[in-house]
Design a protein around this motif. Structure first.
Motif, PDB file in Angstrom:
ATOM      1  N   GLU A 250       0.827  -1.215   0.000  1.00 16.37           N
ATOM      2  CA  GLU A 250       0.000   0.000   0.000  1.00 16.37           C
ATOM      3  C   GLU A 250       0.859   1.261   0.000  1.00 16.37           C
ATOM      4  N   ASN A 251       2.145   1.092   0.153  1.00 14.14           N
ATOM      5  CA  ASN A 251       3.032   2.245   0.284  1.00 14.14           C
ATOM      6  C   ASN A 251       4.105   2.234  -0.806  1.00 14.14           C
ATOM      7  N   GLU A 252       5.260   1.631  -0.501  1.00  7.44           N
ATOM      8  CA  GLU A 252       6.373   1.688  -1.454  1.00  7.44           C
ATOM      9  C   GLU A 252       5.983   1.132  -2.825  1.00  7.44           C
ATOM     10  N   PHE A 253       5.178   0.074  -2.871  1.00  7.68           N
ATOM     11  CA  PHE A 253       4.831  -0.516  -4.171  1.00  7.68           C
ATOM     12  C   PHE A 253       3.974   0.452  -5.001  1.00  7.68           C
ATOM     13  N   VAL A 254       3.157   1.248  -4.333  1.00  6.01           N
ATOM     14  CA  VAL A 254       2.328   2.235  -5.039  1.00  6.01           C
ATOM     15  C   VAL A 254       3.234   3.335  -5.594  1.00  6.01           C
ATOM     16  N   VAL A 255       4.154   3.810  -4.759  1.00  3.54           N
ATOM     17  CA  VAL A 255       5.059   4.879  -5.196  1.00  3.54           C
ATOM     18  C   VAL A 255       5.980   4.354  -6.314  1.00  3.54           C
ATOM     19  N   GLN A 256       6.403   3.104  -6.178  1.00  3.21           N
ATOM     20  CA  GLN A 256       7.237   2.500  -7.237  1.00  3.21           C
ATOM     21  C   GLN A 256       6.490   2.512  -8.580  1.00  3.21           C
ATOM     22  N   SER A 257       5.164   2.306  -8.535  1.00  3.98           N
ATOM     23  CA  SER A 257       4.411   2.298  -9.801  1.00  3.98           C
ATOM     24  C   SER A 257       4.465   3.677 -10.466  1.00  3.98           C
ATOM     25  N   LEU A 258       4.619   4.746  -9.675  1.00  2.00           N
ATOM     26  CA  LEU A 258       4.785   6.090 -10.261  1.00  2.00           C
ATOM     27  C   LEU A 258       6.205   6.271 -10.794  1.00  2.00           C
ATOM     28  N   VAL A 259       7.172   5.749 -10.037  1.00  2.23           N
ATOM     29  CA  VAL A 259       8.568   5.823 -10.507  1.00  2.23           C
ATOM     30  C   VAL A 259       8.664   5.113 -11.864  1.00  2.23           C
ATOM     31  N   ASP A 260       7.967   4.001 -11.992  1.00  3.69           N
ATOM     32  CA  ASP A 260       7.977   3.260 -13.263  1.00  3.69           C
ATOM     33  C   ASP A 260       7.421   4.107 -14.407  1.00  3.69           C
ATOM     34  N   LYS A 261       6.603   5.120 -14.053  1.00  8.01           N
ATOM     35  CA  LYS A 261       6.047   6.011 -15.097  1.00  8.01           C
ATOM     36  C   LYS A 261       6.890   7.276 -15.249  1.00  8.01           C
ATOM     37  N   GLY A 262       8.042   7.328 -14.589  1.00  8.94           N
ATOM     38  CA  GLY A 262       8.943   8.476 -14.784  1.00  8.94           C
ATOM     39  C   GLY A 262       8.945   9.463 -13.626  1.00  8.94           C
ATOM     40  N   ALA A 263       8.196   9.192 -12.551  1.00 14.16           N
ATOM     41  CA  ALA A 263       8.157  10.129 -11.418  1.00 14.16           C
ATOM     42  C   ALA A 263       9.488  10.118 -10.675  1.00 14.16           C
ATOM     43  N   GLU A 264       9.765  11.259 -10.008  1.00 12.35           N
ATOM     44  CA  GLU A 264      10.996  11.361  -9.211  1.00 12.35           C
ATOM     45  C   GLU A 264      10.588  11.474  -7.736  1.00 12.35           C
ATOM     46  N   ILE A 265      11.234  10.720  -6.884  1.00 14.33           N
ATOM     47  CA  ILE A 265      10.959  10.842  -5.447  1.00 14.33           C
ATOM     48  C   ILE A 265      11.899  11.900  -4.892  1.00 14.33           C
ATOM     49  N   VAL A 266      11.326  12.827  -4.131  1.00 17.92           N
ATOM     50  CA  VAL A 266      12.094  13.970  -3.638  1.00 17.92           C
ATOM     51  C   VAL A 266      12.397  13.740  -2.160  1.00 17.92           C
ATOM     52  N   LYS A 267      13.623  14.097  -1.746  1.00 16.78           N
ATOM     53  CA  LYS A 267      13.999  14.001  -0.324  1.00 16.78           C
ATOM     54  C   LYS A 267      13.198  15.030   0.448  1.00 16.78           C
ATOM     55  N   SER A 268      12.708  14.674   1.618  1.00 17.85           N
ATOM     56  CA  SER A 268      11.958  15.662   2.409  1.00 17.85           C
ATOM     57  C   SER A 268      12.355  15.517   3.868  1.00 17.85           C
ATOM     58  N   LYS A 269      12.251  16.668   4.591  1.00 16.32           N
ATOM     59  CA  LYS A 269      12.585  16.673   6.015  1.00 16.32           C
ATOM     60  C   LYS A 269      11.323  16.947   6.794  1.00 16.32           C
ATOM     61  N   ILE A 270      11.166  16.278   7.922  1.00 14.33           N
ATOM     62  CA  ILE A 270      10.026  16.563   8.792  1.00 14.33           C
ATOM     63  C   ILE A 270      10.637  17.046  10.109  1.00 14.33           C
ATOM     64  N   PRO A 271      10.528  18.360  10.385  1.00 15.52           N
ATOM     65  CA  PRO A 271      11.255  18.907  11.543  1.00 15.52           C
ATOM     66  C   PRO A 271      10.843  18.255  12.857  1.00 15.52           C
ATOM     67  N   GLY A 272      11.836  17.800  13.603  1.00 14.23           N
ATOM     68  CA  GLY A 272      11.567  17.287  14.945  1.00 14.23           C
ATOM     69  C   GLY A 272      10.883  15.935  15.006  1.00 14.23           C
ATOM     70  N   MET A 273      10.821  15.244  13.881  1.00 16.85           N
ATOM     71  CA  MET A 273      10.151  13.935  13.895  1.00 16.85           C
ATOM     72  C   MET A 273      11.138  12.830  13.550  1.00 16.85           C
ATOM     73  N   ARG A 274      11.030  11.706  14.271  1.00 19.26           N
ATOM     74  CA  ARG A 274      11.840  10.527  13.936  1.00 19.26           C
ATOM     75  C   ARG A 274      11.050   9.665  12.959  1.00 19.26           C
ATOM     76  N   THR A 275      11.700   9.261  11.876  1.00 18.61           N
ATOM     77  CA  THR A 275      11.024   8.367  10.934  1.00 18.61           C
ATOM     78  C   THR A 275      11.983   7.261  10.519  1.00 18.61           C
ATOM     79  N   ARG A 276      11.460   6.233   9.908  1.00 16.38           N
ATOM     80  CA  ARG A 276      12.315   5.197   9.302  1.00 16.38           C
ATOM     81  C   ARG A 276      12.223   5.339   7.790  1.00 16.38           C
ATOM     82  N   GLU A 277      13.331   5.008   7.119  1.00 18.31           N
ATOM     83  CA  GLU A 277      13.346   5.100   5.656  1.00 18.31           C
ATOM     84  C   GLU A 277      12.358   4.116   5.042  1.00 18.31           C
TER      85      GLU A 277
END
Ligand SMILES: C[S@@+](CC[C@H](N)C(=O)[O-])C[C@H]1O[C@@H](n2cnc3c(N)ncnc32)[C@H](O)[C@@H]1O
Length: 317
Positions: A250-277
């Protein structure tokens, strides 16, 4: 239901345990213990209806204590946890919106600007539409779309209560939206329907419903919605894809389907929040390395509900 700090036995299906244990590795135990805890209550202050300090003072007079949420300067955790903030005058007047702290992240990553043309493809009941509208200082236009008539009612009343004069409400199947508008939006939010494991701290329902067939069925819808959202962007425009769940389908596989169509994933920062890649491999399927720029917001990292957030650019062809 939240009297104990454990998920009742029987609610965790073996297939869920196996998949989530693999996904979380040695964080799985902590993840589960946070799923069993109540979430902290939080609100968003509507900067368009009053000064932040005045609204804080108004709430303090009624006995509410506010603590700033690091990633959104108008977001606050409130105490005491007692229900009832929704019955206050401040709420009725649209000075505040009750919204879970992690749910404020997708608009922060989208970073809408006053005067832009924005599409919120799956908008009801409008937490993020109203937040985006405030971030735009009510200037520009948001098309807030949803497919569900009953949820559109809630969306309309929230938009009206918060005073968002730059929101146009639309009811359409999001998969058809590109045909209605063309490639015209500066930014698009797709906060997609999902299996909602990130909301288990609110209700066990998502755990009861969860199964792999459901995840795969929703993934098909999410991919179609994501492609429609991407198409509606102007060339060079930015899109946020978010869900309140963790299943890679529901997540990476959906975004991958956009990458397959030429989309670019942009680096983003979320101030003060811990996240996992975001994951770059799942069950032997290798994904694009840039999926690591996406964010997995697990409940135990910041004591919030769970989210997945990706920032995507439409590459001009
Ligand atoms: C996660 S909720 C959105 C929450 C909302 N963004 C907010 O912050 O308040 C997902 C929404 O997707 C809507 N939805 C489901 N299928 C859809 C479709 N085909 N087109 C448009 N909206 C859809 C649901 O009605 C639901 O309101």
């Amino acid at each position: 239901m939240f009297s104990s700090n454990e998920i009742p036995s029987g609610l965790l299906k073996p297939s869920f345990e196996e998949k989530y244990r693999k996904m979380l590795g040695n964080e799985y135990g902590e993840f589960l213990s946070f799923l069993a805890k109540r979430t902290r209550k939080s609100i968003r202050i509507n900067k368009m209806k009053g000064k932040k300090e005045d609204i804080i003072a108004l709430l303090s007079e009624d006995g509410w204590n506010l603590k700033e949420i690091p990633w959104y300067s108008y977001g606050f955790w409130i105490e005491p946890q007692a229900e009832g903030i929704g019955n206050t005058i401040a709420h009725k007047l649209g000075l505040i919106y009750v919204q879970e702290a992690a749910s404020m992240v997708p608009p922060v990553v989208l970073d809408p600007k006053p005067g832009e043309f924005i599409l919120d493809l799956a908008a009801a009941p409008g937490s993020k539409t109203t937040q985006i509208s405030e971030m735009m200082e009510w200037r520009g236009v948001i098309v807030a779309n949803d497919v569900s008539p009953s949820r559109i009612n809630a969306l309309s009343s929230n938009v009206q209560r918060m005073g968002c004069i730059n929101v146009v409400i639309s009811r359409a199947d999001g998969r058809r939206i590109y045909r209605m508008y063309g490639e015209i939006f500066d930014r698009v939010l797709l906060d997609a329907p999902c299996s909602s494991i990130g909301q288990v701290r609110r209700s066990w329902e998502a755990l009861k419903r969860w199964n792999q067939n459901l995840v795969e069925r929703i993934s098909v819808l999410q991919k179609s919605l994501a492609i429609a959202a991407y198409k509606a962007l102007k060339p060079g425009g930015l899109m946020v894809y978010s869900t309140c769940t963790f299943d890679p389908e529901e997540n990476e596989f959906v975004v991958q389907s956009l990458v397959d169509k030429g989309a670019e994933i942009v680096k983003s920062k979320i101030p003060g929040m811990r996240t996992r890649e975001g994951l770059v491999e799942w069950n032997g399927v290798k994904l694009d390395d840039s999926l690591a720029y996406t964010h997995r917001i697990y409940p135990h990292l910041n004591d919030t509900e769970g989210f997945y957030v990706a920032l995507i650019r439409k590459v001009p062809v």
